[in-house]
Design an enzyme around this catalytic site. Structure first.
Site, PDB file in Angstrom:
ATOM      1  N   GLY A  46       0.807  -1.255  -0.049  1.00  0.00           N
ATOM      2  CA  GLY A  46      -0.243  -0.133   0.008  1.00  0.00           C
ATOM      3  C   GLY A  46       0.761   0.992   0.532  1.00  0.00           C
ATOM      4  N   GLU A  47       0.605   2.129   1.247  1.00  0.00           N
ATOM      5  CA  GLU A  47       1.554   3.332   0.999  1.00  0.00           C
ATOM      6  C   GLU A  47       1.172   3.802   2.442  1.00  0.00           C
ATOM      7  OE1 GLU A  47       2.402   5.266  -2.056  1.00  0.00           O
ATOM      8  OE2 GLU A  47       3.547   6.185  -0.211  1.00  0.00           O
ATOM      9  N   SER A  48       3.440   3.353   2.621  1.00  0.00           N
ATOM     10  CA  SER A  48       3.670   3.126   4.216  1.00  0.00           C
ATOM     11  C   SER A  48       3.756   4.063   4.974  1.00  0.00           C
ATOM     12  CB  SER A  48       5.473   3.045   3.965  1.00  0.00           C
ATOM     13  OG  SER A  48       6.196   3.576   3.829  1.00  0.00           O
ATOM     14  N   CYS A  75       5.687  -5.338   0.274  1.00  0.00           N
ATOM     15  CA  CYS A  75       5.907  -4.307   0.022  1.00  0.00           C
ATOM     16  C   CYS A  75       5.883  -3.040   0.951  1.00  0.00           C
ATOM     17  CB  CYS A  75       4.989  -3.640  -1.513  1.00  0.00           C
ATOM     18  SG  CYS A  75       5.842  -2.860  -2.238  1.00  0.00           S
ATOM     19  N   ARG A  95      12.652   3.484   0.016  1.00  0.00           N
ATOM     20  CA  ARG A  95      11.494   3.263  -0.653  1.00  0.00           C
ATOM     21  C   ARG A  95      11.767   4.401  -1.741  1.00  0.00           C
ATOM     22  NH1 ARG A  95       7.757   7.420   2.120  1.00  0.00           N
ATOM     23  NH2 ARG A  95       6.296   6.115   0.478  1.00  0.00           N
ATOM     24  N   ILE A 123       5.732  -3.373  -7.814  1.00  0.00           N
ATOM     25  CA  ILE A 123       5.173  -2.189  -7.746  1.00  0.00           C
ATOM     26  C   ILE A 123       5.871  -1.129  -7.034  1.00  0.00           C
ATOM     27  CG2 ILE A 123       2.816  -1.160  -7.015  1.00  0.00           C
ATOM     28  CD1 ILE A 123       1.921  -3.845  -8.107  1.00  0.00           C
ATOM     29  N   ARG A 124       6.729   0.445  -7.650  1.00  0.00           N
ATOM     30  CA  ARG A 124       6.766   1.018  -6.805  1.00  0.00           C
ATOM     31  C   ARG A 124       7.789   0.406  -6.016  1.00  0.00           C
ATOM     32  NH1 ARG A 124       5.260   5.784  -5.577  1.00  0.00           N
ATOM     33  NH2 ARG A 124       3.033   4.680  -4.755  1.00  0.00           N
ATOM     34  N   HIS A 159       5.329  -8.474  -4.660  1.00  0.00           N
ATOM     35  CA  HIS A 159       3.908  -9.617  -3.885  1.00  0.00           C
ATOM     36  C   HIS A 159       3.056 -10.509  -4.243  1.00  0.00           C
ATOM     37  CE1 HIS A 159       1.707  -5.157  -3.395  1.00  0.00           C
ATOM     38  NE2 HIS A 159       2.975  -4.501  -3.896  1.00  0.00           N
ATOM     39  N   GLU A 161       1.432 -12.089  -3.229  1.00  0.00           N
ATOM     40  CA  GLU A 161      -0.487 -12.179  -2.820  1.00  0.00           C
ATOM     41  C   GLU A 161      -0.900 -11.943  -4.342  1.00  0.00           C
ATOM     42  OE1 GLU A 161       1.257  -9.901  -2.356  1.00  0.00           O
ATOM     43  OE2 GLU A 161      -0.057  -8.140  -2.216  1.00  0.00           O
TER      44      GLU A 161
HETATM   45  N1  GLN Z   1       5.627   2.929  -2.514  1.00  0.00           N
HETATM   46  C1  GLN Z   1       5.378   2.576  -1.399  1.00  0.00           C
HETATM   47  C2  GLN Z   1       5.850   2.506  -0.006  1.00  0.00           C
HETATM   48  O1  GLN Z   1       6.985   3.684  -0.007  1.00  0.00           O
HETATM   49  C3  GLN Z   1       5.580   0.961  -1.130  1.00  0.00           C
HETATM   50  C4  GLN Z   1       4.429   0.470  -2.564  1.00  0.00           C
HETATM   51  C5  GLN Z   1       3.245  -0.769  -2.500  1.00  0.00           C
HETATM   52  O2  GLN Z   1       3.418  -1.237  -1.216  1.00  0.00           O
HETATM   53  N2  GLN Z   1       2.950  -1.049  -4.063  1.00  0.00           N
HETATM   54  O3  GLN Z   1       5.232   3.003   0.645  1.00  0.00           O
END
Ligand code: GLN
Length: 184
Positions: A46-48, A75, A95, A123-124, A159, A161
């Protein structure tokens, strides 16, 4: 096996589906009390920054620190568990450190103890810059660690999952079984 999936943000549904498929009983975790009777916990991607903010807001940061069972972080979930955040896993993480063009990509990963490569969806993704002496590397991409274990913690920068390959979750559930016997 009752496995919590942190469900404040991010792709917790895919983890829950994978766990269900492997015969575990996934529980969506949004408050500290939900951690009480779990055998294991997953912190999804997600987004940390959002994760940390919401976890603090709900008191989940403390609850996760006090949780004594196995934890799988993927992630953003890996970032949340690193030295600079909850301090559960002795790794230094950058990150979004794969350049912009390759911010998202797939790659075959060499998995320790397995001849079959593991398909990693990045993913990123965070990039692991430093690994403490207690940390074991379970898979690498271009010579850099992407799947690691420290005691009851498993973290992945990709990921697992999002593919049909169940081996990362299999290993995690194995750890849950082992730890369950130790704690029982
Ligand atoms: N870029 C996100 C972060 O810095 C992590 C990306 C992800 O969980 N797919 O939190």
């Amino acid at each position: 096996m009752k496995i919590g999936v942190l469900a404040v943000q991010g792709n917790f549904r895919e983890h829950a589906a994978m766990l269900r498929r492997l015969g575990a009983d996934p529980v969506e975790v949004r408050k500290p009390e939900s951690l009480d009777d779990l055998d294991g916990l997953v912190i999804p991607g997600g987004e940390s920054t959002t994760f940390m903010r919401l976890m603090r807001l709900y008191g989940l940061d403390e609850a996760v620190r006090e949780f004594t069972g196995p934890v799988l972080g993927t992630c953003a979930g890996m970032i949340v568990l690193d030295r600079r955040h909850l301090g559960a896993v002795d790794i230094e993480v950058d990150r979004n450190a794969y350049g912009r063009q390759v911010a998202s990509f797939e790659a075959d990963l060499a998995l320790a103890g397995d001849d079959e490569p593991l398909r990693g969806v990045f993913i990123r993704a965070p990039r692991v810059r430093e690994v403490g002496s207690e940390v074991e590397v379970l898979a690498e991409h271009d010579g850099e660690p992407v799947l690691l274990r420290q005691g009851r913690f498993i973290v992945a920068s990709f990921h697992p999952e999002l593919t049909d390959d169940t081996r990362v979750h299999d290993r995690f559930l194995e750890l849950v079984r082992e730890e369950g016997h130790v704690r029982a």
